[in-house]
Design a protein around this motif. Structure first.
Motif, mmCIF file in Angstrom:
data_model
loop_
_atom_site.group_PDB
_atom_site.id
_atom_site.type_symbol
_atom_site.label_atom_id
_atom_site.label_comp_id
_atom_site.label_asym_id
_atom_site.label_seq_id
_atom_site.Cartn_x
_atom_site.Cartn_y
_atom_site.Cartn_z
ATOM 1 N N UNK A 184 0.812 -1.233 0.000
ATOM 2 C CA UNK A 184 0.000 0.000 0.000
ATOM 3 C C UNK A 184 0.842 1.277 0.000
ATOM 4 N N UNK A 185 2.060 1.164 -0.483
ATOM 5 C CA UNK A 185 2.889 2.357 -0.651
ATOM 6 C C UNK A 185 2.512 3.033 -1.980
ATOM 7 N N UNK A 186 2.234 4.335 -1.895
ATOM 8 C CA UNK A 186 1.900 5.097 -3.099
ATOM 9 C C UNK A 186 3.056 5.999 -3.489
ATOM 10 N N UNK A 187 3.139 6.335 -4.775
ATOM 11 C CA UNK A 187 4.182 7.269 -5.215
ATOM 12 C C UNK A 187 3.632 8.171 -6.319
ATOM 13 N N UNK A 188 3.931 9.455 -6.173
ATOM 14 C CA UNK A 188 3.518 10.457 -7.155
ATOM 15 C C UNK A 188 4.773 11.140 -7.681
ATOM 16 N N UNK A 189 4.823 11.391 -8.983
ATOM 17 C CA UNK A 189 5.918 12.209 -9.538
ATOM 18 C C UNK A 189 5.288 13.384 -10.278
ATOM 19 N N UNK A 190 5.891 14.555 -10.153
ATOM 20 C CA UNK A 190 5.353 15.728 -10.870
ATOM 21 C C UNK A 190 5.602 15.590 -12.370
ATOM 22 N N UNK A 191 6.716 14.889 -12.714
ATOM 23 C CA UNK A 191 6.929 14.571 -14.128
ATOM 24 C C UNK A 191 7.638 13.230 -14.229
ATOM 25 N N UNK A 192 7.552 12.607 -15.405
ATOM 26 C CA UNK A 192 8.249 11.335 -15.656
ATOM 27 C C UNK A 192 9.066 11.504 -16.936
ATOM 28 N N UNK A 193 10.261 10.902 -16.932
ATOM 29 C CA UNK A 193 11.095 10.995 -18.132
ATOM 30 C C UNK A 193 10.922 9.767 -19.026
ATOM 31 N N UNK A 194 10.333 8.702 -18.480
ATOM 32 C CA UNK A 194 10.114 7.484 -19.276
ATOM 33 C C UNK A 194 8.773 6.870 -18.887
ATOM 34 N N UNK A 195 7.722 7.721 -18.878
ATOM 35 C CA UNK A 195 6.374 7.253 -18.531
ATOM 36 C C UNK A 195 5.923 6.203 -19.548
ATOM 37 N N UNK A 196 5.323 5.138 -19.058
ATOM 38 C CA UNK A 196 4.918 4.038 -19.934
ATOM 39 C C UNK A 196 3.412 3.837 -19.921
ATOM 40 N N UNK A 197 2.860 3.533 -21.103
ATOM 41 C CA UNK A 197 1.455 3.185 -21.207
ATOM 42 C C UNK A 197 1.324 1.687 -21.452
ATOM 43 N N UNK A 198 0.105 1.239 -21.715
ATOM 44 C CA UNK A 198 -0.101 -0.180 -21.992
ATOM 45 C C UNK A 198 0.421 -0.515 -23.384
ATOM 46 N N UNK A 199 0.647 -1.794 -23.599
ATOM 47 C CA UNK A 199 1.034 -2.330 -24.908
ATOM 48 C C UNK A 199 2.225 -1.601 -25.512
ATOM 49 N N UNK A 200 3.234 -1.358 -24.620
ATOM 50 C CA UNK A 200 4.522 -0.840 -25.091
ATOM 51 C C UNK A 200 4.541 0.624 -25.501
ATOM 52 N N UNK A 201 3.430 1.333 -25.265
ATOM 53 C CA UNK A 201 3.409 2.751 -25.669
ATOM 54 C C UNK A 201 4.054 3.616 -24.594
ATOM 55 N N UNK A 202 4.454 4.844 -24.976
ATOM 56 C CA UNK A 202 4.945 5.757 -23.943
ATOM 57 C C UNK A 202 3.755 6.586 -23.439
ATOM 58 N N UNK A 203 3.934 7.219 -22.274
ATOM 59 C CA UNK A 203 2.850 8.018 -21.681
ATOM 60 C C UNK A 203 3.370 9.428 -21.463
ATOM 61 N N UNK A 204 2.745 10.380 -22.118
ATOM 62 C CA UNK A 204 3.152 11.786 -22.027
ATOM 63 C C UNK A 204 3.116 12.233 -20.563
ATOM 64 N N UNK A 205 4.247 12.760 -20.068
ATOM 65 C CA UNK A 205 4.361 13.004 -18.619
ATOM 66 C C UNK A 205 5.025 14.336 -18.312
ATOM 67 N N UNK A 206 4.482 15.401 -18.904
ATOM 68 C CA UNK A 206 5.060 16.732 -18.661
ATOM 69 C C UNK A 206 4.739 17.220 -17.254
ATOM 70 N N UNK A 207 5.651 18.064 -16.762
ATOM 71 C CA UNK A 207 5.577 18.508 -15.379
ATOM 72 C C UNK A 207 4.209 19.117 -15.019
ATOM 73 N N UNK A 208 3.593 18.511 -14.026
ATOM 74 C CA UNK A 208 2.326 18.964 -13.435
ATOM 75 C C UNK A 208 1.142 19.007 -14.393
#
Ligand code: BTN
Length: 230
Positions: free
Chosen positions: A24-48
């Protein structure tokens, strides 16, 4: 509720792969440099501009398709606090007005289950226009939100749905009611193969049951992508 906050991470899901197991540990990032989506896609992760959140659970007996549905439903419920117009698209995307606003990436490892949730918060729709599906954000839809409240509602809904899954109490009919794809014609994309079908419902394992010209098929989320036919 324990949630760690970071300015930037490669991916909140990957962070939870690297830490000693803590349920039950949670983690939040304001931005991600290698955000991942399903099925090998990337996930747009601009700051805030989005909420990038992951939660760590003990592994479940349930298959990952069903778990994905339950965590998608949990995300949908957290967003429903803000507007009645959200709905689900099988297997675990949250939509509003024909556009995707949130997605869920469940990942299973030997000793842990990681559930990552991305919600588009402040993006302008033009910034999302190169994505593979039409996408929007809370701001673009004129929906006001409180960041901290959204994080805590999401955390609570995900934990509650983990417990429902763990006890075998998650009901797919709740999911079906929130998913207008069920009872509609759909286009199924299975690798190179694309065919038309009619979505009949979701079974107890979370598979989408479709009627095709070749008969009834069960679709699993890892293998296919399904689009609404207008
Ligand atoms: C999808 O493809 O719809 C799933 C998107 C999941 C994105 C979130 S953002 C937080 C977490 N960290 C990641 O790298 N991915 C998930």
């Amino acid at each position: 509720m324990k949630i760690l906050y970071f300015e930037e991470l490669p991916s909140t899901n990957d962070y939870l792969k690297s830490v000693p197991f803590e349920p039950f540990l949670g983690v939040v990032a304001l931005s991600q440099t290698a955000g991942r989506g399903r099925r090998g896609k990337s996930w747009l992760s601009e700051r805030e501009k989005g909420l990038y959140f992951s939660l760590l659970f003990p592994p479940l007996k349930e298959n990952l398709t069903l778990a994905g549905l339950a965590f998608g439903y949990a995300t949908y419920l957290a967003l429903k606090e803000l507007s009645p117009d959200f709905y689900l698209k099988w297997p675990n995307d949250v939509y509003i007005n024909g556009k995707k606003v949130a997605g869920v990436l469940p990942e299973i490892l030997k000793d842990r289950l990681i559930v990552g949730v991305g919600i588009n918060l402040l993006y302008a729709e033009e910034e999302l226009s190169s994505l593979s599906v039409p996408a929007t954000s809370l701001k673009a839809q004129g929906i006001e939100f409180n960041y901290d409240l959204l994080v805590s509602n999401l955390y609570n809904q995900l934990v509650e749905h983990y417990h429902l899954l763990d006890r075998g109490f998650f009901k797919v009919d709740e999911f079906e009611k929130a998913c207008p794809l069920v009872g509609s014609p759909v286009k199924v994309i299975e690798g190179e193969k694309v065919y038309n079908a009619f979505a009949l419902g979701v079974d107890r394992e979370g598979a989408l049951i479709v009627e095709t010209s070749e008969g009834i098929k069960r679709l699993f989320s890892a293998e296919v992508s399904v689009r609404e036919v207008r």
